[in-house]
Write a protein that holds these residues in place. Structure first.
Motif, PDB file in Angstrom:
ATOM      1  N   ALA A 100      -7.916 -38.520 -17.417  1.00 12.37           N
ATOM      2  CA  ALA A 100      -7.546 -39.182 -16.158  1.00 12.37           C
ATOM      3  C   ALA A 100      -8.123 -38.407 -14.974  1.00 12.37           C
ATOM      4  CB  ALA A 100      -6.028 -39.285 -16.038  1.00 12.37           C
ATOM      5  N   ALA A 101      -9.377 -38.654 -14.670  1.00 14.90           N
ATOM      6  CA  ALA A 101     -10.041 -38.001 -13.538  1.00 14.90           C
ATOM      7  C   ALA A 101     -11.274 -38.823 -13.172  1.00 14.90           C
ATOM      8  CB  ALA A 101     -10.447 -36.572 -13.889  1.00 14.90           C
ATOM      9  N   PRO A 102     -11.647 -38.869 -11.879  1.00 15.08           N
ATOM     10  CA  PRO A 102     -12.815 -39.656 -11.475  1.00 15.08           C
ATOM     11  C   PRO A 102     -14.137 -38.975 -11.795  1.00 15.08           C
ATOM     12  CG  PRO A 102     -11.828 -38.597  -9.569  1.00 15.08           C
ATOM     13  CD  PRO A 102     -10.923 -38.304 -10.725  1.00 15.08           C
ATOM     14  N   VAL A 103     -14.151 -37.629 -11.800  1.00 18.64           N
ATOM     15  CA  VAL A 103     -15.371 -36.860 -12.071  1.00 18.64           C
ATOM     16  C   VAL A 103     -14.988 -35.631 -12.888  1.00 18.64           C
ATOM     17  CG1 VAL A 103     -16.604 -37.579  -9.977  1.00 18.64           C
ATOM     18  CG2 VAL A 103     -15.108 -35.577  -9.896  1.00 18.64           C
ATOM     19  N   TRP A 104     -16.009 -34.913 -13.366  1.00 16.82           N
ATOM     20  CA  TRP A 104     -15.751 -33.669 -14.094  1.00 16.82           C
ATOM     21  C   TRP A 104     -15.471 -32.544 -13.098  1.00 16.82           C
ATOM     22  CZ3 TRP A 104     -14.091 -34.058 -18.629  1.00 16.82           C
ATOM     23  CH2 TRP A 104     -14.639 -34.914 -19.576  1.00 16.82           C
ATOM     24  N   ASN A 105     -14.203 -32.362 -12.752  1.00 17.92           N
ATOM     25  CA  ASN A 105     -13.788 -31.204 -11.968  1.00 17.92           C
ATOM     26  C   ASN A 105     -13.099 -30.208 -12.896  1.00 17.92           C
ATOM     27  OD1 ASN A 105     -11.214 -32.339 -12.422  1.00 17.92           O
ATOM     28  ND2 ASN A 105     -11.275 -33.441 -10.469  1.00 17.92           N
ATOM     29  N   ARG A 106     -12.624 -29.109 -12.347  1.00 17.45           N
ATOM     30  CA  ARG A 106     -12.044 -28.067 -13.201  1.00 17.45           C
ATOM     31  C   ARG A 106     -10.810 -28.570 -13.953  1.00 17.45           C
ATOM     32  NH1 ARG A 106     -11.054 -22.779  -9.805  1.00 17.45           N
ATOM     33  NH2 ARG A 106      -9.987 -24.308  -8.488  1.00 17.45           N
ATOM     34  N   ARG A 107      -9.991 -29.373 -13.270  1.00 19.75           N
ATOM     35  CA  ARG A 107      -8.796 -29.886 -13.933  1.00 19.75           C
ATOM     36  C   ARG A 107      -9.167 -30.794 -15.094  1.00 19.75           C
ATOM     37  NH1 ARG A 107      -6.195 -34.360 -13.998  1.00 19.75           N
ATOM     38  NH2 ARG A 107      -7.418 -35.291 -12.313  1.00 19.75           N
ATOM     39  N   ALA A 108     -10.209 -31.628 -14.884  1.00 21.27           N
ATOM     40  CA  ALA A 108     -10.623 -32.542 -15.943  1.00 21.27           C
ATOM     41  C   ALA A 108     -11.179 -31.778 -17.144  1.00 21.27           C
ATOM     42  CB  ALA A 108     -11.666 -33.519 -15.402  1.00 21.27           C
ATOM     43  N   VAL A 109     -11.947 -30.713 -16.873  1.00 20.50           N
ATOM     44  CA  VAL A 109     -12.495 -29.911 -17.970  1.00 20.50           C
ATOM     45  C   VAL A 109     -11.359 -29.185 -18.697  1.00 20.50           C
ATOM     46  CG1 VAL A 109     -14.053 -28.008 -18.562  1.00 20.50           C
ATOM     47  CG2 VAL A 109     -14.717 -29.675 -16.813  1.00 20.50           C
ATOM     48  N   ARG A 110     -10.371 -28.725 -17.935  1.00 20.96           N
ATOM     49  CA  ARG A 110      -9.204 -28.102 -18.568  1.00 20.96           C
ATOM     50  C   ARG A 110      -8.530 -29.070 -19.534  1.00 20.96           C
ATOM     51  NH1 ARG A 110      -4.019 -27.864 -15.016  1.00 20.96           N
ATOM     52  NH2 ARG A 110      -4.307 -30.077 -15.514  1.00 20.96           N
ATOM     53  N   ASP A 111      -8.345 -30.327 -19.092  1.00 26.56           N
ATOM     54  CA  ASP A 111      -7.726 -31.331 -19.944  1.00 26.56           C
ATOM     55  C   ASP A 111      -8.597 -31.654 -21.156  1.00 26.56           C
ATOM     56  OD1 ASP A 111      -5.703 -31.352 -18.106  1.00 26.56           O
ATOM     57  OD2 ASP A 111      -6.265 -33.262 -17.178  1.00 26.56           O
ATOM     58  N   LEU A 119      -6.247 -25.990 -26.688  1.00 26.02           N
ATOM     59  CA  LEU A 119      -6.145 -24.725 -25.951  1.00 26.02           C
ATOM     60  C   LEU A 119      -5.732 -24.989 -24.511  1.00 26.02           C
ATOM     61  CD1 LEU A 119      -9.416 -23.029 -27.240  1.00 26.02           C
ATOM     62  CD2 LEU A 119      -7.079 -22.541 -27.989  1.00 26.02           C
ATOM     63  N   ARG A 120      -4.681 -24.324 -24.049  1.00 21.21           N
ATOM     64  CA  ARG A 120      -4.255 -24.428 -22.653  1.00 21.21           C
ATOM     65  C   ARG A 120      -4.890 -23.295 -21.867  1.00 21.21           C
ATOM     66  NH1 ARG A 120      -0.268 -28.100 -22.083  1.00 21.21           N
ATOM     67  NH2 ARG A 120       0.791 -28.778 -24.000  1.00 21.21           N
ATOM     68  N   MET A 121      -5.808 -23.647 -20.971  1.00 18.05           N
ATOM     69  CA  MET A 121      -6.597 -22.640 -20.269  1.00 18.05           C
ATOM     70  C   MET A 121      -6.318 -22.697 -18.771  1.00 18.05           C
ATOM     71  SD  MET A 121     -10.738 -22.133 -20.473  1.00 18.05           S
ATOM     72  CE  MET A 121     -10.640 -21.793 -22.228  1.00 18.05           C
ATOM     73  N   PRO A 122      -6.146 -21.546 -18.105  1.00 17.76           N
ATOM     74  CA  PRO A 122      -5.946 -21.541 -16.657  1.00 17.76           C
ATOM     75  C   PRO A 122      -7.143 -22.151 -15.921  1.00 17.76           C
ATOM     76  CG  PRO A 122      -5.388 -19.404 -17.607  1.00 17.76           C
ATOM     77  CD  PRO A 122      -6.054 -20.184 -18.688  1.00 17.76           C
ATOM     78  N   ILE A 123      -6.857 -22.804 -14.801  1.00 17.01           N
ATOM     79  CA  ILE A 123      -7.915 -23.436 -14.005  1.00 17.01           C
ATOM     80  C   ILE A 123      -8.998 -22.426 -13.629  1.00 17.01           C
ATOM     81  CG2 ILE A 123      -8.396 -24.347 -11.698  1.00 17.01           C
ATOM     82  CD1 ILE A 123      -7.477 -26.500 -13.456  1.00 17.01           C
ATOM     83  N   ARG A 124      -8.583 -21.212 -13.260  1.00 21.58           N
ATOM     84  CA  ARG A 124      -9.562 -20.194 -12.852  1.00 21.58           C
ATOM     85  C   ARG A 124     -10.496 -19.861 -14.001  1.00 21.58           C
ATOM     86  NH1 ARG A 124      -8.188 -14.247 -10.209  1.00 21.58           N
ATOM     87  NH2 ARG A 124     -10.358 -13.549 -10.014  1.00 21.58           N
ATOM     88  N   THR A 125      -9.964 -19.766 -15.210  1.00 25.06           N
ATOM     89  CA  THR A 125     -10.807 -19.472 -16.374  1.00 25.06           C
ATOM     90  C   THR A 125     -11.779 -20.616 -16.643  1.00 25.06           C
ATOM     91  OG1 THR A 125      -8.998 -18.182 -17.323  1.00 25.06           O
ATOM     92  CG2 THR A 125     -10.766 -18.830 -18.816  1.00 25.06           C
TER      93      THR A 125
END
Length: 348
Positions: A100-111, A119-125
């Motif tokens: 659920a994201a319009p583009v590949w941002n950090r949150r989308a890559v995390r998901d 794997l649950r990864m911090p946004i910064r990582t």
């Protein structure tokens, strides 16, 4: 400003050997081992180990192995997983993969990482991984959701190459045409202001607007016509007549499927002048494939540099001044064809 030294574990073997020799030279010159370690950005124990080996067996005895954790170890994702994720980022959209994201941002890559590997990864990582993989944040290009990828592919691989080949045979000039509108109260730029304060701009009546139809060739030719109101078949034909009057030889006109371009009135007029003009239509919902769109963006980004106009007459004058300037700048017009989306039709 403090300088941060790069991690020595990421340095090549040749660079590390040069550091070892320089460290030994510095100690022989009277510098302490602690000072040498601090300047070179390595551990004090490492410098001590180099010095002990050197004093015992000379340069040939210097240890060539690396200490500390090798670069890349301890990372959450394996090389195989990283390669798979990059392949997905390059070929799929978030929607394709149920993200659920319009583009590949950090949150989308995390998901995506959570979905693929649990794997649950911090946004910064996630950001560190993206940086390491060579991805940078960019303003996304836009295309309509209704765009048909098969239609676009056919245009790029078959339709346009055939048009280009026919133009060479008939010695026709290809003009890419489009309409745009400029509002007096529209200003896309930025303005400076004190921290905590907003930049402000005085805007005129929002109903002051002028429209324009233009055409450009990949050799830098420009033709345009301004008008008030909406584009109609009659106005489009008037522009085609202007092209015929000012451009010698045959003309191939490429436009979108706006209703004013596709009426029976236009089709009849074109058929009556088929010895000199032909009209071709871009794939639906694909403005990014038309280089004249980039002229439109240039116009809107620069026409109000001298301030916002107060009257429609002033606005029309501004637009015409900008376009007349383009008439003298063919290389600038040709630069619109350098955009990656347009390179398929640029001049060789």
């Amino acid at each position: 400003m403090a300088i941060t030294l790069p991690d020595s574990r990421g340095l090549s073997d040749d660079v590390m050997q040069a550091l070892r020799v320089r460290a030994l030279h510095a100690i022989e010159s009277g510098f302490s081992q602690a000072d040498v370690a601090r300047v070179l950005g390595v551990a004090g124990e490492t410098v001590s180990r180099w010095w002990t080996a050197y004093t015992t067996g000379g340069l040939d005895a210097l240890p060539q192995d690396r200490t500390g954790r090798p670069v890349g170890t301890g990372r959450t994702l394996s090389d195989t997983q990283c390669a798979h994720l990059q392949q997905l980022l390059d070929t799929k959209s978030p929607a394709d993969l149920g993200i659920a994201a319009p583009v590949w941002n950090r949150r989308a890559v995390r998901d995506l990482i959570l979905k693929e590997y649990g794997l649950r990864m911090p946004i910064r990582t996630v950001g560190e991984y993206l940086r390491r993989w060579g991805y940078t944040a960019k303003k996304p290009s836009r295309h309509a959701r209704k765009q048909d990828p098969d239609e676009v592919r056919e245009w790029l691989e078959q339709t346009y190459p055939a048009i280009e080949k026919l133009a060479r045979v008939e010695r026709a000039t290809i003009f890419w045409c489009d309409e745009t509108g400029v509002a007096a109260d529209a200003y896309p730029g930025y303005g400076y202001a004190r921290a905590g304060e907003r930049a402000t701009i005085q805007v005129p009546d929002p109903h002051i607007r002028i429209n324009m139809v233009s055409g450009i060739s990949n050799t830098g030719e420009v033709r345009f016509m301004t008008y008030a109101g909406t584009m109609t078949a009659e106005r489009f034909i008037a522009f085609l007549k202007q092209l015929l009057a000012t451009v010698p030889g045959a003309i191939f006109v490429i436009v979108d499927s706006l209703s004013a371009h596709t009426t029976e009135t236009v089709a009849t007029w074109v058929q009556e002048h088929e010895e000199r003009v032909a009209v071709f239509y871009l794939p639906r919902y694909s403005p990014e494939l038309n280089p004249d769109e980039y002229l439109n963006n240039d116009l809107k980004g620069n026409v109000h540099d001298a301030g916002l106009p107060d009257t429609s007459k002033t606005l029309r004058s501004r637009v015409q001044r900008f376009m007349h300037k383009l008439l003298m700048l063919p290389k600038h017009v040709m630069s619109y064809f350098l955009h990656p989306k347009i390179s398929y039709c640029s001049s060789d």
